[in-house]
Design an enzyme around this catalytic site. Structure first.
Site, PDB file in Angstrom:
ATOM      1  N   ARG A  51       0.849  -1.198   0.000  1.00  0.00           N
ATOM      2  CA  ARG A  51       0.000   0.000   0.000  1.00  0.00           C
ATOM      3  C   ARG A  51       0.879   1.241   0.000  1.00  0.00           C
ATOM      4  O   ARG A  51       2.095   1.139   0.144  1.00  0.00           O
ATOM      5  CB  ARG A  51      -0.962  -0.011   1.203  1.00  0.00           C
ATOM      6  N   ASP A 219      -1.890  10.729  -2.510  1.00  0.00           N
ATOM      7  CA  ASP A 219      -2.285   9.648  -3.423  1.00  0.00           C
ATOM      8  C   ASP A 219      -2.558  10.144  -4.830  1.00  0.00           C
ATOM      9  O   ASP A 219      -2.451   9.389  -5.800  1.00  0.00           O
ATOM     10  CB  ASP A 219      -3.506   8.914  -2.880  1.00  0.00           C
ATOM     11  N   LYS A 230      -4.837  10.073   2.662  1.00  0.00           N
ATOM     12  CA  LYS A 230      -5.580   9.270   3.636  1.00  0.00           C
ATOM     13  C   LYS A 230      -6.627  10.082   4.384  1.00  0.00           C
ATOM     14  O   LYS A 230      -6.376  11.224   4.768  1.00  0.00           O
ATOM     15  CB  LYS A 230      -4.568   8.650   4.614  1.00  0.00           C
TER      16      LYS A 230
HETATM   17  O1  MRU Z   1      -4.719   3.253   2.082  1.00  0.00           O
HETATM   18  P1  MRU Z   1      -3.246   3.462   1.999  1.00  0.00           P
HETATM   19  O2  MRU Z   1      -2.525   2.944   3.204  1.00  0.00           O
HETATM   20  O3  MRU Z   1      -2.663   2.961   0.697  1.00  0.00           O
HETATM   21  O4  MRU Z   1      -3.087   5.045   1.985  1.00  0.00           O
HETATM   22  C1  MRU Z   1      -1.801   5.578   1.853  1.00  0.00           C
HETATM   23  C2  MRU Z   1      -1.731   7.039   2.017  1.00  0.00           C
HETATM   24  O5  MRU Z   1      -2.722   7.714   2.159  1.00  0.00           O
HETATM   25  C3  MRU Z   1      -0.371   7.664   1.911  1.00  0.00           C
HETATM   26  O6  MRU Z   1      -0.298   8.829   2.679  1.00  0.00           O
HETATM   27  C4  MRU Z   1      -0.100   8.031   0.449  1.00  0.00           C
HETATM   28  O7  MRU Z   1      -0.301   6.919  -0.393  1.00  0.00           O
HETATM   29  C5  MRU Z   1       1.255   8.543   0.239  1.00  0.00           C
HETATM   30  S1  MRU Z   1       2.450   7.272   0.387  1.00  0.00           S
HETATM   31  C6  MRU Z   1       3.961   7.910   0.036  1.00  0.00           C
END
Ligand code: MRU
Length: 305
Positions: A51, A219, A230
């Site tokens: 993830r 993201d 997130k």
């Molecule tokens: O649901 P996830 O754990 O994949 O969410 C990840 C995030 O929100 C991170 O902050 C984002 O992907 C940046 S990772 C460098």
């Protein structure tokens, strides 16, 4: 200790398989997950065994290379991977880059370049830290999330190495606890002083003057700078504005989405309510959008915007 990129995700050509450090089991168990088929890898992405936006992209790149090694239908493999999670644009970015040349060498080069981007943007971001900064971060934007080094956590470690960081508050990041499980674990490995807080404690920590700067990953960053990250990131940015605290987003250029004009068009993943409670009905949006006017700067490998 630093996690090597190929400990986080790699292609094993002899199996063949994509091998992941299973992030669902951390920090209790450090175990690998071997995905021998593209549907297995897509399920690993969907269930967050791997993830974090850049790491999802890297895993998908290895996935297309795996499909090619197996002689699978490549268009079908791409569709399966693209359907695994909707918000992180890095997934679609990586699939596009591998489409015409789904070789192990191409996938490995994409991985190496992502880690290199992380190091470069971390160096830029560290310049924004004054001496003795007490930072706050949300979710996990460490090496686990990028395939090595990290974005927001990369900035923290670069600031730590330059003697500008005093301490990090780590939002636990309900409901899947990426902060309490993964960021705290990575900061522990790196020897960076930190404390986990309940997400709802961030406001009072800011009010009492315990936070000098907030740094998160992303993201997907829309063309106008609106940023998906997130769930809970938006509320932190609102709180930062209220308390006059700088709010920085650190992300590689693979997270920039020129085809999405504003945050309103970013697809937001809604996950199963059972991740929150199995007793009652629940809504579980996994991401939110922070409007660009709440972001002090977006830092990529090319510098601060
Ligand atoms: O649901 P996830 O754990 O994949 O969410 C990840 C995030 O929100 C991170 O902050 C984002 O992907 C940046 S990772 C460098």
């Amino acid at each position: 200790m630093d996690l090597a990129p190929d400990q986080i995700v790699r292609l094993d050509e002899s199996a063949p398989a994509v091998v992941l450090l299973d992030q669902r089991r951390l920090p209790g168990e450090v175990v690998e997950l071997t995905c021998r088929t593209v549907p297995e890898l897509a399920e690993a992405i969907r269930t967050l065994a791997v993830r974090g936006a850049p790491a999802i992209g890297v895993a998908a790149a290895y996935g297309l290379a795996l499909a090619a090694l197996r002689g699978d239908d490549l268009a079908e493999a791409e569709r399966t991977l693209a359907a695994s999670r909707p918000t992180a644009v890095n997934l679609f970015w990586a699939l596009e880059r591998l489409r015409d040349d789904p070789t192990p060498a191409r996938a490995r080069a994409l991985h190496e370049k992502e880690v290199d981007r992380c190091r470069r943007m971390a160096a830029h971001a560290a310049e924004l830290f004054a001496p003795n900064t007490r930072a706050l971060t949300h979710c996990n934007a460490g090496g686990l999330a990028t395939g090595g080094y990290g974005s927001a956590v990369g900035a923290l470690r670069a600031a730590w190495e330059r003697d500008r960081l005093e301490h990090v508050l780590v939002d636990e990041t309900r409901p899947l606890l990426q902060g309490a499980r993964l960021t705290a674990w990575e900061l522990e490995q790196l020897g960076i002083p930190h404390a986990v807080i309940a997400d709802s404690a961030a406001a009072s920590m800011m009010a009492r003057g315990d936070v000098d700067l907030i740094v998160t990953g992303a993201d997907r960053i829309a063309a106008n700078g609106d940023t998906a990250n997130k769930i809970g990131t938006y509320s932190l940015a609102v709180l930062a504005k209220h308390h006059g605290i700088p709010f920085y987003v650190v992300a590689p250029s693979s997270t920039l989405d020129a085809d999405t004009p504003t945050g309103a068009s970013i697809p937001i993943e809604e996950r199963d309510g059972s991740e929150i409670t199995t007793r009652f009905a629940a809504r579980n949006p996994a991401f939110d959008v922070t409007p660009r006017e709440l972001i002090t700067a977006i830092v990529t490998e090319d510098g601060a915007l």
